[in-house]
Design a protein around this motif. Structure first.
Motif, PDB file in Angstrom:
ATOM      1  N   TRP A   1       0.657  -1.061  -0.381  1.00 50.23           N
ATOM      2  CA  TRP A   1       0.368  -0.251  -0.064  1.00 50.23           C
ATOM      3  C   TRP A   1       0.689   0.982   0.224  1.00 50.23           C
ATOM      4  N   LEU A   2       1.757   1.401   0.883  1.00 52.37           N
ATOM      5  CA  LEU A   2       2.809   2.592   0.557  1.00 52.37           C
ATOM      6  C   LEU A   2       3.517   2.404  -0.292  1.00 52.37           C
ATOM      7  N   ALA A   3       3.933   1.082  -1.028  1.00 53.53           N
ATOM      8  CA  ALA A   3       4.953   1.800  -2.722  1.00 53.53           C
ATOM      9  C   ALA A   3       4.294   2.527  -3.364  1.00 53.53           C
ATOM     10  N   GLY A   4       2.474   1.737  -3.572  1.00 58.27           N
ATOM     11  CA  GLY A   4       1.445   2.164  -4.651  1.00 58.27           C
ATOM     12  C   GLY A   4       1.010   3.501  -4.085  1.00 58.27           C
ATOM     13  N   VAL A   5       1.280   4.374  -3.150  1.00 58.36           N
ATOM     14  CA  VAL A   5       0.688   5.325  -2.681  1.00 58.36           C
ATOM     15  C   VAL A   5       1.813   6.417  -2.997  1.00 58.36           C
ATOM     16  N   ALA A   6       3.797   5.450  -3.112  1.00 62.00           N
ATOM     17  CA  ALA A   6       4.495   6.800  -3.699  1.00 62.00           C
ATOM     18  C   ALA A   6       4.244   6.770  -4.530  1.00 62.00           C
ATOM     19  N   PHE A   7       4.386   5.267  -5.671  1.00 59.07           N
ATOM     20  CA  PHE A   7       3.873   5.180  -7.648  1.00 59.07           C
ATOM     21  C   PHE A   7       3.406   5.957  -7.580  1.00 59.07           C
ATOM     22  N   LEU A   8       2.559   6.538  -6.949  1.00 56.92           N
ATOM     23  CA  LEU A   8       1.217   7.259  -7.855  1.00 56.92           C
ATOM     24  C   LEU A   8       1.766   8.849  -7.561  1.00 56.92           C
ATOM     25  N   ALA A   9       1.897   8.895  -5.958  1.00 54.67           N
ATOM     26  CA  ALA A   9       2.506  10.596  -5.897  1.00 54.67           C
ATOM     27  C   ALA A   9       3.378  10.754  -7.197  1.00 54.67           C
ATOM     28  N   ALA A  10       3.880  10.087  -7.555  1.00 56.12           N
ATOM     29  CA  ALA A  10       5.464   9.873  -8.516  1.00 56.12           C
ATOM     30  C   ALA A  10       4.967  10.438  -9.586  1.00 56.12           C
ATOM     31  N   GLY A  11       4.149   9.462  -9.658  1.00 53.80           N
ATOM     32  CA  GLY A  11       3.496   9.841 -11.476  1.00 53.80           C
ATOM     33  C   GLY A  11       2.371  11.707 -11.180  1.00 53.80           C
ATOM     34  N   LEU A  12       1.562  11.498 -11.003  1.00 50.07           N
ATOM     35  CA  LEU A  12       0.474  12.556 -10.927  1.00 50.07           C
ATOM     36  C   LEU A  12       1.914  13.139 -10.964  1.00 50.07           C
ATOM     37  N   TRP A  13       2.846  14.135  -9.683  1.00 51.04           N
ATOM     38  CA  TRP A  13       4.232  15.224  -9.829  1.00 51.04           C
ATOM     39  C   TRP A  13       4.557  15.087 -11.086  1.00 51.04           C
ATOM     40  N   ALA A  14       4.770  13.916 -11.759  1.00 52.24           N
ATOM     41  CA  ALA A  14       5.891  13.995 -12.864  1.00 52.24           C
ATOM     42  C   ALA A  14       4.452  14.644 -14.026  1.00 52.24           C
ATOM     43  N   TRP A  15       3.343  13.973 -13.832  1.00 52.37           N
ATOM     44  CA  TRP A  15       2.745  15.179 -14.800  1.00 52.37           C
ATOM     45  C   TRP A  15       2.642  15.900 -14.618  1.00 52.37           C
ATOM     46  N   SER A  16       1.868  16.629 -13.157  1.00 52.46           N
ATOM     47  CA  SER A  16       1.479  17.624 -13.281  1.00 52.46           C
ATOM     48  C   SER A  16       3.091  18.968 -13.538  1.00 52.46           C
ATOM     49  N   GLU A  17       4.085  18.230 -13.757  1.00 53.40           N
ATOM     50  CA  GLU A  17       5.484  18.344 -14.008  1.00 53.40           C
ATOM     51  C   GLU A  17       5.650  19.485 -15.450  1.00 53.40           C
ATOM     52  N   LYS A  18       4.792  17.515 -16.628  1.00 54.23           N
ATOM     53  CA  LYS A  18       4.491  17.787 -17.370  1.00 54.23           C
ATOM     54  C   LYS A  18       3.443  18.540 -18.564  1.00 54.23           C
ATOM     55  N   GLY A  19       2.527  19.138 -17.414  1.00 46.45           N
ATOM     56  CA  GLY A  19       1.614  19.695 -17.653  1.00 46.45           C
ATOM     57  C   GLY A  19       0.419  18.945 -17.985  1.00 46.45           C
ATOM     58  N   VAL A  20       0.576  17.453 -17.904  1.00 49.25           N
ATOM     59  CA  VAL A  20      -0.665  16.677 -18.171  1.00 49.25           C
ATOM     60  C   VAL A  20      -2.315  16.882 -17.979  1.00 49.25           C
ATOM     61  N   LEU A  21      -1.622  17.329 -16.235  1.00 45.48           N
ATOM     62  CA  LEU A  21      -2.797  17.206 -15.272  1.00 45.48           C
ATOM     63  C   LEU A  21      -3.811  18.263 -16.257  1.00 45.48           C
ATOM     64  N   SER A  22      -3.399  18.992 -16.594  1.00 45.37           N
ATOM     65  CA  SER A  22      -4.673  20.473 -17.120  1.00 45.37           C
ATOM     66  C   SER A  22      -4.608  19.884 -19.095  1.00 45.37           C
ATOM     67  N   ASP A  23      -3.744  19.192 -19.650  1.00 42.14           N
ATOM     68  CA  ASP A  23      -4.190  18.797 -20.330  1.00 42.14           C
ATOM     69  C   ASP A  23      -4.659  17.051 -20.519  1.00 42.14           C
ATOM     70  N   LEU A  24      -4.979  16.894 -20.939  1.00 42.40           N
ATOM     71  CA  LEU A  24      -4.784  14.883 -20.274  1.00 42.40           C
ATOM     72  C   LEU A  24      -4.544  14.664 -21.654  1.00 42.40           C
ATOM     73  N   THR A  25      -5.047  15.185 -23.255  1.00 43.66           N
ATOM     74  CA  THR A  25      -5.164  14.812 -24.886  1.00 43.66           C
ATOM     75  C   THR A  25      -2.807  14.431 -24.358  1.00 43.66           C
TER      76      THR A  25
END
Length: 270
Positions: A27-51
């Motif tokens: 569970w903790l590893a899953g939280v870490a992976f999800l946090a890292a993935g969402l952070w990376a997407w936010s840095e690349k602007g994917v969260l604001s434009d999923l296309t």
């Protein structure tokens, strides 16, 4: 060893909390992976434009991180809650999913061994698709560069594969400065240089192939990986066995706890 006492059957606290501890790591590893993935997407602007995800022709490594995170988070949650609440439904879900993943791993390993030519073609196709998207995603770019630099290789089967990328294609009408070149990760490093020369691959493929050997790696990464595997077969086998044993251990704990809970329910029914 402590037990919950029932009239005719018992649920072992040892198995219960061992399974909980096993799954809290998931569970903790899953939280870490999800946090890292969402952070990376936010840095690349994917969260604001999923296309941007669907617009990428190659593999976005962040998608893989998020998928692994979701699977680990879900399994960890089901295992933790199932163990603490003695919930057979959640425990069976956890156990069944682990069994499915284990069988899937065995099937992939068997296919890789029995259908080597087919697997090689799929890997080649996958690598070529990612070469096309080399400049479209910074994470993908870094992975390809690392793969080429570590394995001393260039392209899927050779430097010519970089014609699949519009910026490096010799035949395109693009005015890119990288035209007819290769990424810097294909270059043979100069020990005297302390700063990486990111332009070392420019125009290299305009020269005759006899001159390539002194400046860039000419071996394809598929051949490099095929040569790497026999040299490191014991490491690969060790990792596979370790993962398999962890999965089998989780299945054993879940099945044992399920059996205890069913035995308690059966004894209480009489």
């Amino acid at each position: 060893m402590h037990y919950y006492r029932y009239s005719n059957a018992e649920v072992s606290c040892w198995y219960k909390y061992l399974l909980f501890s096993y799954n809290i790591v998931f569970w903790l590893a899953g939280v870490a992976f999800l946090a890292a993935g969402l952070w990376a997407w936010s840095e690349k602007g994917v969260l604001s434009d999923l296309t941007k995800v669907t617009g990428l022709h190659g593999l976005d490594p962040v998608v893989l991180v998020l998928v692994v995170g979701i699977v680990m988070f879900t399994l960890g949650f089901a295992g933790c809650v199932g163990a603490l609440r003695e919930n057979i439904c959640l425990l069976k879900f956890f156990c069944g999913t682990i069994v499915f993943i284990f069988l899937l791993e065995l099937a992939v390993a068997a296919m890789a061994f029995l259908f080597q030519d087919w697997v090689r073609d799929r890997v080649k196709e996958f690598f070529e698709n990612n070469i096309k998207s080399y400049r479209d995603d910074i994470d993908l770019q870094n992975i390809i560069d690392s793969l080429q630099r570590i394995n001393h290789c260039c392209g899927a089967q050779g430097p010519e594969d970089w014609d699949f990328n519009i910026y490096f294609d010799c035949k395109s009408e693009s005015k890119s400065r990288e035209k007819c070149g290769v990424p810097f990760s294909c270059c043979i490093p100069d020990p005297a240089q302390k700063v990486v020369n990111t332009q070392c691959g420019y125009d290299i493929r305009k020269k005759s192939k006899s001159q390539w050997d002194d400046q860039i790696f000419v071996k394809g990464c598929i051949h490099a990986l095929e040569a790497w595997l026999p040299r490191n077969i014991y490491i690969v086998a060790g990792v596979f066995i370790a993962i398999s044993l962890l999965q089998i251990f989780g299945i054993f704990l879940a099945r044992t706890l399920i059996s205890d809970i069913e035995a308690v329910k059966a004894s209480n029914a009489f």
